[in-house]
Design a protein around this motif. Sequence first.
Motif, mmCIF file in Angstrom:
data_model
loop_
_atom_site.group_PDB
_atom_site.id
_atom_site.type_symbol
_atom_site.label_atom_id
_atom_site.label_comp_id
_atom_site.label_asym_id
_atom_site.label_seq_id
_atom_site.Cartn_x
_atom_site.Cartn_y
_atom_site.Cartn_z
ATOM 1 N N SER A 296 -4.152 17.821 -12.515
ATOM 2 C CA SER A 296 -3.654 19.104 -12.972
ATOM 3 C C SER A 296 -4.720 20.188 -12.973
ATOM 4 O O SER A 296 -5.920 19.917 -12.978
ATOM 5 C CB SER A 296 -3.087 18.956 -14.374
ATOM 6 O OG SER A 296 -4.140 18.706 -15.277
ATOM 7 N N CYS A 297 -4.246 21.440 -13.013
ATOM 8 C CA CYS A 297 -5.147 22.589 -13.125
ATOM 9 C C CYS A 297 -5.967 22.477 -14.406
ATOM 10 O O CYS A 297 -7.114 22.877 -14.455
ATOM 11 C CB CYS A 297 -4.351 23.894 -13.135
ATOM 12 S SG CYS A 297 -3.527 24.239 -11.574
ATOM 13 N N ARG A 298 -5.336 21.947 -15.438
ATOM 14 C CA ARG A 298 -6.014 21.772 -16.721
ATOM 15 C C ARG A 298 -7.265 20.895 -16.546
ATOM 16 O O ARG A 298 -8.351 21.238 -16.994
ATOM 17 C CB ARG A 298 -5.041 21.098 -17.694
ATOM 18 C CG ARG A 298 -5.416 21.120 -19.135
ATOM 19 C CD ARG A 298 -4.414 20.310 -19.932
ATOM 20 N NE ARG A 298 -3.080 20.889 -19.845
ATOM 21 C CZ ARG A 298 -2.526 21.638 -20.799
ATOM 22 N NH1 ARG A 298 -3.194 21.882 -21.901
ATOM 23 N NH2 ARG A 298 -1.326 22.130 -20.654
ATOM 24 N N ALA B 197 -9.928 22.674 -14.244
ATOM 25 C CA ALA B 197 -10.700 23.713 -14.928
ATOM 26 C C ALA B 197 -11.781 23.075 -15.800
ATOM 27 O O ALA B 197 -12.920 23.537 -15.845
ATOM 28 C CB ALA B 197 -9.781 24.584 -15.781
ATOM 29 N N ARG B 198 -11.410 21.986 -16.449
ATOM 30 C CA ARG B 198 -12.358 21.281 -17.305
ATOM 31 C C ARG B 198 -13.527 20.723 -16.482
ATOM 32 O O ARG B 198 -14.693 20.881 -16.837
ATOM 33 C CB ARG B 198 -11.599 20.161 -18.021
ATOM 34 C CG ARG B 198 -12.448 19.210 -18.809
ATOM 35 C CD ARG B 198 -12.295 19.449 -20.281
ATOM 36 N NE ARG B 198 -13.228 18.604 -21.021
ATOM 37 C CZ ARG B 198 -12.842 17.704 -21.919
ATOM 38 N NH1 ARG B 198 -11.582 17.552 -22.214
ATOM 39 N NH2 ARG B 198 -13.734 16.978 -22.544
ATOM 40 N N ALA C 158 -5.855 29.344 -7.330
ATOM 41 C CA ALA C 158 -6.150 29.790 -8.697
ATOM 42 C C ALA C 158 -7.369 29.052 -9.257
ATOM 43 O O ALA C 158 -8.259 29.659 -9.851
ATOM 44 C CB ALA C 158 -4.937 29.575 -9.599
#
Lengths: 195, 95
Positions: B6-8, B11-12, B39
Motif C-alpha cells: 500500500s501507499c501507506r 510512504a513509511r 503519488a
Amino acid sequence: MTDHAAAGLSEDEITDAWVDGHADALFSYALTRLRRRQDAEDAVQEALLAAIESRQAFRGESAERTWLIGILRHKIVDHIRRSSRTSEVEPARDDMDGWCGKSDRWLHPPKHWQGDPQVLSENADFWIQVRMCFSQLTERQAQAFSLRTFDQVPSEEVCKLLGISATNLWVILHRARGRLRQCLESTWFAQEQNP
Amino acid sequence: MSVIFSCRQAARLASESLDRPLGLHERLLLRLHTMMCGACTAYRHQIATIDLAFAQRANQGKPYLPTSEALDTAARERIRDLLRVRVRQLSDKPH
C-alpha cells in the motif's frame, strides 16, 4: 578563551563578545527545538554559563559558534529528556489515516515539486514558511527532525539522546516529514506552481 | 492500478530510507511500488527535498529556523549580568 586572551580582551569583553556575537543565533537554535520562548531563553543562559565554566577547554580548534552550539545542543537534549514524562505523547492514530483513506490510496496525491534543495535553502521567504509549518510538529518531532537534518546526528545516536527505540524514532520522523510536506505543499509549493 | 503493497507502507519505507539502510526486499518493494505510483514517487521526492534543504541550511552555518523576534533586551542583559558575575567568581577562586 585562548584567542580572545591572546587578543588582549578583558573578561567582560569576552562575555560581551559571546552575548552580542552569538546569543541571537543560539536563541534561534534553541527556539527551533524547544519552541517555548522561556525554555529557549533558559537553555541559552544555561549553555553560556556552562561555556564560561569550561572556556579553558576551548582551544579554538572549531569555530567559537560551533563550540557554543555543541554545548547548547546538550542542554536542549537534557531539557527534552527531563520533560518527556510530562510532554505530549505521540498520538496513537497515524497521520496517514487522513491522507490515504480506506482504500490505501492518497486522498490528495502529492504533486511533483519544482525547486532545487540548494536554491530553496538560500531563499529566506521559504524558511519563513517552513517555520510556520514546523510549528505544527510536536516538540519531540521537532527535536528528532532537527537532530537528524540540521545537526546530521546518526539515527542510533538520536535514539540514545532522546532515550527512545529505533522503531519509535522512525515513526516520529515519518510523521514529522509527512506533516511538513503536507503543509509546504498547500502553502509554498501551491503558490510556486500557481502564481 | 495493482499495487503490491500500500501507499501507506510505501510512504513509511520512503521515510525510513532516509534514516536507515533498507533491506534488499524492502528496496525492491519500494522500487516496484514507486514505478507504478506517481503519488508515492512525488512523496519520496518531496521528503528528500525537505531533508536536503535543512541539511544545506545547516551547511551555511544556520542549523536553525529564522525567528520572528530575537532574544529580547531584558533576557539578553540578564544573561550578560549572570555571565559577568560568574566570570568574577571564577577568577577570584585560587587555582
